[in-house]
Enzyme design. Sequence first.
Site: not given
Length: 238
Positions: A111, A91, A102
Amino acid sequence: MTQQSNTQDLSKSLVGQAAVQYIEENMLIGLGTGSTATFMLQALAQRIEQGLHIKGAVPSSQTTHDLAQRLGIPLTDLATYPELDLYIDGADEIDPQLNLLKGAGGALVREKIVATAAHRFIVIADSSKLVERLISRFPLPVEVIPFASTPARKHLEHLGASVTLRQHANTTFLTDNHNIILDCTFPHGFDDLKDLNVQIKNIVGVVETGLFLHMAERALIGNPTGVQQILPADTHQG
Ligand code: 5RP
């Protein structure tokens, strides 16, 4: 390499190794993207070489797909396995409630899809990623369909954002999904993360934001001397 990047790499390598200890025999794993995730992939490849068997791993970007393939990690996809046991990713910022920012690497949409498919999500980072409040060091990336670029930008500005179209090598950056990223800062602040996220996601043409709210079950934070585990703080914000 500077001493600082050496130290950061050591921290990332330690969290990568710590994270793969959570991977058990026959699990389905989601693989994150970025430099910290790269250390985790290397540690996973090592465990596989030593005899660990996993059912398969779903990569969150083309870059991670290619790296996993080179490392001999068995790959699969969400069409075959829509539910995964565990997702491990880095992150850019982590707040005390383990809300995440992110997308500095541009892989936020895949993601978030892979993270959402997983029953558990462990975030891994070095201690430089810990912040009191998200969007304090990094802009908020918003992935947008190119056709909607200008109207989406106007709507974001209306919400108080200062907007920059992400560039790469002197040209517009395109994600794995062939979309653009509008990086947003909020010079006058914002009231509530959850509210901000909902308002941005309501803009037509926005695919996703880089806010991952209440998704991570724990953070593994690396320092050159070891790894600290952080669980979400009690007070829930956003
Ligand atoms: C990519 C991401 C990465 O997880 C994030 O940028 C962290 O990367 P790194 O581990 O290299 O600092 O969200 O889209």
